[in-house]
Design a protein around this motif. Structure first.
Motif: not given
Length: 884
Positions: A866-884
């Motif tokens: 599950l680690v690759p899935l969770l890390i990728n979801e975390l990176l997407k979350s950072f990306k969304r916050k950066k775009q705001l």
């Protein structure tokens, strides 16, 4: 330039007497000289040559190499699957090329079978294929034109040329006309008649000036016959990817074998491992997955009335940023419709649909005259005759004034046919007391021969002020690109001779008509522009009419954004390409101009779609990145030259198809990135273990099994993902964009690296459970089996779970919905079940050198996976916050 010569010069040049025609002997001689009057296509390729031509592709070479490798290592099932994929792709390619050849065949079938010619002083009917230059052709209404003619006689002759010119109204012909301007557009050559057009009214005679491939339609056939096929963006990306993976696979084999040689490992084992890893590096299922995704996309698109003939065209639609559309029948309804009528000081806008229309007394008289002074008919929603007259009869039906009932009540007893000089037509009909002349035609000509006007049912003297009002209204209608017709009448107590009819008339009023835009097109164009797509109108119609329609639809804003075919000819190709983005409407264009426009847009790096329905559209349909033909009104030639056919002839369907195309490309990209992430994970795990002289965490057969699980169902499930709802809020994809653009390559590397490292960690954990580590020597076989089982499950499960995160590059799983792609959930469940079966069924676990895992072990491997899935979801979350 036969249209610039007088009749006498043309007849002298062709050495023929119009009264006698050619002699049979001379006709035979010319037939041998010029050949049969048939359109020719390039020689057909044999099915065998078509089949082997499909193998000229780097990815195919790599797949064939993979098949050989799998045979060497004894994996016969994999070899058969790979060969099946290669043959399937070749068969699809052969089918596509076979369909493409139908364009020329359809053109050949359009030549008319029989023609009336004058030979040896007698009119006879012959096969159209036997028509030769110099033949005198007799033309009457309802007969197709067998070759290109210079008219030598015409009487009220009208020819329907929309297939060549795009004009919805038949062209009026005048044999006496001479057009000195060499740039005269095709639609304005009133002294010419062209092959495969249809005479709809009147009669005439013409001398054949061109046959077969020398005709205007023959020129189109030549353009279609040119081998101008280009690779679609998807094909270019896959070809690029195939080359990269091919070189990568070879490099991996060589590098690992060299490392193993210097480390003095078992060379045979290293050879098998290197070969297995090379096969793992190539997603051999990719072509099949792409074909399946495209095929499923085609099925889905057929449900929204878009039939795709060539699979890659689905993806091409997604990158379209220019839609060049024919006007007649595509943006408009391809039927003349009366939209305004006017009696003095009473202008009425006719609603497009619905409502029972009620006419006042003056309007009733206006409609009565128009309907009785007409030879058209309209019954059961089908009209016959001149489109202008049909429109008037349809208007009468809406006011409950049927043509059939008026004709029976007011029988016609005389007429004065339409004449292009007078621009008038008159009929004499019986009335309850006496007779009435009904006249329709150009309003200015009607005003010249009128002395009264009908106002509120009363006849009043026609004044200059009244004439000014009629002409002012007519001018306003003309400015709106409406075709204006006036009507007048005269009562008499006797049957008049034709020359007496058009005198001292009473003007009633006028109507304005147009081929109206399709009701739903305006919203579709708005949506297309919002999605970064520029709509362009290309038509054979007149400039003012085209611009008026374009303004209503939101395509253009001013006349300055339009250009005619004659104006295009004043530009060099380079200058035209530089200025192409300034224009939104191209009017009075020939087939060659349409191709030139499409090529100019493509020169600027655009992905161009061309829509159309006529023969005149076929070359540009083929030149465009994707040609879209109309299914209902489209000719066989247009359909044959196109990549996609709209079964409902609806421009809106194109926008829906573009949305689908964008999602399909996105899905293919997801599948590719997923496969590369998985394969990279396998490469990293094996390569690092070899590089640092650790035990290999996976055996060759185990690698191939995991490939089988992850390269099939999950990849296909990603390929049929519902897609992003906001896809039409994005700009079209840059056609030069790589598969790895916009962070896709980074995601593949991060995902693959995580999968590879976690596989090694699982292997290390398995060894440490028995007190060993990666640098230990003489590790017992049972310990290796346990550790490899751990890494085997983690590698497969991490890839399966990671597929959930691949669905969208920025949105979280919760936003897009965990169960919104049920196929992917099913693929993950099936994949995990197969892994469970592999280690729990004794003969399978023994064959693959695996063992049963405890509940604790399963918990650990699932946590790792599950680690690759969770890390990728975390990176997407950072990306969304950066775009705001």
């Amino acid at each position: 330039m036969w249209f610039a010569k007088s009749q006498e010069d043309v007849l002298t040049k062709l050495d023929v007497d119009p009264a006698l025609g050619l002699t049979a002997q001379e006709a035979q001689s010319r037939l041998q000289k010029y050949g049969e009057n048939k359109l020719k296509g390039k020689p057909k390729k044999s099915l065998i040559s078509l089949f082997f031509a499909q193998f000229k592709d780097m990815l195919i070479y790599v797949l064939l190499g993979a098949a050989v490798i799998t045979l060497i290592i004894g994996e016969y099932v994999d070899a058969i699957i790979i060969l099946f994929v290669v043959i399937l792709n070749a068969a699809i390619g052969v089918f596509q090329e076979y369909k493409a050849e139908k364009a020329i065949e359809a053109l050949q079938q359009m030549t008319t079978p029989r023609s009336l010619v004058r030979r040896d002083g007698k009119v006879r009917e012959i096969r159209s294929a036997e028509v030769v230059p110099g033949d005198i052709i007799v033309i009457d209404a309802g007969r197709f034109i067998p070759a290109d003619l210079r008219l030598i006689g015409s009487a009220n002759l009208q020819i329907e040329e929309s297939a060549l010119t795009g004009e919805s109204v038949p062209s009026e012909k005048d044999a006496k006309a001479i057009h000195a301007d060499p740039q005269t557009p095709l639609g304005d050559k009133s002294n010419m008649a062209f092959m495969s057009t249809l005479a709809t009214y009147g009669r005439g005679e013409g001398v054949v000036v061109a046959t077969a491939m020398e005709t205007e339609i023959g020129k189109i056939a030549k353009i279609l016959d040119e081998d101008t096929e280009e690779m679609t963006p998807l094909q270019k990306r896959l070809d690029e990817l195939g080359r990269i993976l091919g070189y990568l696979a070879i490099g991996i084999c060589v590098l690992m074998f060299i490392i193993g040689f210097f480390q003095k490992r078992n060379l045979f084992e290293m050879f098998l491992t290197a070969i297995s890893l090379a096969v793992a590096a190539i997603p051999e299922g990719l072509p099949a997955i792409v074909a399946i995704v495209l095929a499923l996309g085609v099925t889905k698109m057929s449900k929204i009335n878009a039939i795709v003939k060539k699979l890659p065209a689905v993806e091409t639609l997604g990158s379209v940023n220019i839609i060049c559309s024919d006007k007649t029948g595509t943006l408009t309804q391809n039927k003349m419709t009366v939209v305004k009528h006017y009696t003095l000081n009473n202008l009425f806008d006719i609603p497009a649909q619905g409502l029972e229309l009620v006419a006042d007394k003056d309007t009733q008289e206006l409609l009565k005259t128009f309907i009785l002074c007409s030879d058209a008919s309209y019954e059961n929603s089908k009209g016959t005759g001149d489109p202008t007259e049909i429109a008037l009869v349809v208007l009468g039906d809406r006011y409950s004034l049927s043509k059939r009932s008026l004709d029976s009540e007011y029988k016609r007893v005389g007429e004065k046919p339409f004449d292009s000089d007078r621009k008038l037509m008159s009929t004499l009909n019986e009335e309850e007391k006496g007779y009435r002349v009904h006249t329709k035609g150009a309003i200015d000509n009607i005003l010249r021969i009128s002395k009264n006007a009908l106002i509120h049912g009363e006849l009043v003297p026609l004044t200059e002020e009244m004439k000014h009002e009629y002409l002012k209204t007519a001018e306003q209608m003309s400015d709106d690109a409406l075709r204006v017709l006036g009507a007048a009448f005269k009562d008499t107590d006797r049957i008049l001779e034709p020359e007496e009819m058009e005198q001292d008339l009473t003007v009633i009023g006028l109507v304005g008509m147009i081929d109206p835009p399709r009701l739903e097109v305006k919203d579709s164009i708005k949506e297309a522009k919002h999605a970064g797509i520029t709509p362009i109108m290309i038509t054979g119609d007149h400039k003012n009419t085209a611009v008026a329609i374009a303004k209503k639809l939101g395509i253009a804003e001013s006349l300055e954004q339009s250009l005619t075919g004659a104006e295009i000819d004043t530009f060099s190709d380079e200058e035209f390409a530089k200025r192409i983005n300034e224009f939104r409407v191209f009017a009075r264009v020939s087939p060659e101009h349409k191709v030139k426009i499409v090529k100019a847009f493509k020169t600027q790096g655009n992905i161009v779609s061309m829509t159309g329905d006529g023969v005149n559209d076929a070359p540009s349909l083929k030149s465009a990145d994707i040609g879209v033909a109309m299914g209902i009104t489209g000719t066989d030639v247009a359909k044959g030259a196109s990549d996609m056919i709209l079964t409902d002839d609806n421009f809106t369907t194109i926008v829906h198809a573009i949305r689908e195309g964008r999602n399909i490309y996105s899905n293919i990209k997801k599948s590719v990135i997923f496969l590369l992430s998985c394969n990279l994970g396998e490469i990293i795990a094996i390569f690092l273990s070899v590089l640092f002289f650790w035990p290999v965490p996976l055996l060759p057969t185990q690698i191939l099994w995991i490939n089988l699980i992850t390269d099939t169902l999950p990849a296909i499930a990603l390929g049929v993902d519902p897609g992003d709802k906001d896809v039409m809020k994005m700009k079209p994809r840059n056609p030069k964009e790589s598969f790895f653009a916009l962070g896709a390559g980074k995601r593949a590397i991060i995902g693959g690296t995580l999968i590879g490292i976690l596989t090694l960690l699982a292997f290390y954990f398995g060894l440490s459970e028995y007190g060993y580590n990666l640098n230990s020597k003489n590790i017992p076989e049972r310990v290796l089996t346990y550790a490899r089982t751990m890494s085997f499950v983690v590698l497969a499960a991490s890839q399966l779970f990671y597929s959930l995160s691949i669905r969208n590059p920025s949105k979280s799983i919760s936003t897009i919905g965990l169960f919104s792609n049920k196929y992917l959930i099913g693929a993950i469940v099936v994949g995990l079940a197969l892994q469970l079966g592999m280690i729990s069924v004794p003969f399978l676990s023994h064959a693959f050198k695996l063992q049963w895992l405890s509940a604790r072990d399963w918990f650990i491997v699932i946590a790792f996976a599950l680690v690759p899935l969770l890390i990728n979801e975390l990176l997407k979350s950072f990306k969304r916050k950066k775009q705001l």
